[in-house]
Design a protein around this motif. Structure first.
Motif, mmCIF file in Angstrom:
data_model
loop_
_atom_site.group_PDB
_atom_site.id
_atom_site.type_symbol
_atom_site.label_atom_id
_atom_site.label_comp_id
_atom_site.label_asym_id
_atom_site.label_seq_id
_atom_site.Cartn_x
_atom_site.Cartn_y
_atom_site.Cartn_z
ATOM 1 N N HIS A 72 19.314 9.817 17.583
ATOM 2 C CA HIS A 72 19.081 11.037 16.824
ATOM 3 C C HIS A 72 17.663 11.559 17.012
ATOM 4 N N ASN A 73 17.021 11.153 18.077
ATOM 5 C CA ASN A 73 15.643 11.548 18.336
ATOM 6 C C ASN A 73 15.592 12.637 19.398
ATOM 7 N N LYS A 74 14.481 13.355 19.428
ATOM 8 C CA LYS A 74 14.313 14.429 20.425
ATOM 9 C C LYS A 74 14.215 13.873 21.834
ATOM 10 N N ILE A 75 13.716 12.663 21.964
ATOM 11 C CA ILE A 75 13.550 12.035 23.277
ATOM 12 C C ILE A 75 14.812 11.233 23.591
ATOM 13 N N GLU A 76 15.435 11.555 24.707
ATOM 14 C CA GLU A 76 16.669 10.882 25.113
ATOM 15 C C GLU A 76 16.449 9.380 25.274
ATOM 16 N N ASN A 77 17.447 8.593 24.864
ATOM 17 C CA ASN A 77 17.448 7.130 24.996
ATOM 18 C C ASN A 77 16.353 6.446 24.186
ATOM 19 N N SER A 78 15.939 7.083 23.092
ATOM 20 C CA SER A 78 14.884 6.487 22.268
ATOM 21 C C SER A 78 15.409 6.081 20.899
#
Length: 90
Positions: A72-78
């Motif tokens: 659910h973060n703006k940075i993919e796979n984080s």
């Protein structure tokens, strides 16, 4: 054990939320324990409001989607990971 929490530090997930395996009620939200043993990089160490203060944002080298895991973060796979669940890669 204290690890380097600097941005750019390479880490491996050694546990998730302090355990080595998930509990049945956690499986519906995603079996994040599948990521144990996978590596990533710390990209944020300032915890935003609403996130537990003992966490850092880790971008994993593998795709969370491949495991069917939400991010659910703006940075993919984080994911925001507990510091105690990480080990530094040397």
């Amino acid at each position: 054990m204290t690890i380097d929490l600097s941005i750019g530090t390479r880490v491996v997930l050694s546990s998730f939320n302090g355990t080595l395996s998930g509990q049945s009620e956690s499986v519906d939200d995603g079996n994040f324990w599948l990521l144990i043993g996978f590596s990533g990089t710390i990209v944020e160490n300032r915890v935003p409001k609403g996130i537990e203060s003992d966490r850092v944002l880790v971008v994993f080298d593998t795709s969370l989607q491949e495991f069917g895991l939400p991010s659910h973060n703006k940075i993919e796979n984080s994911l925001w990971i507990k510091q105690s669940d990480l080990q530094t890669i040397t």
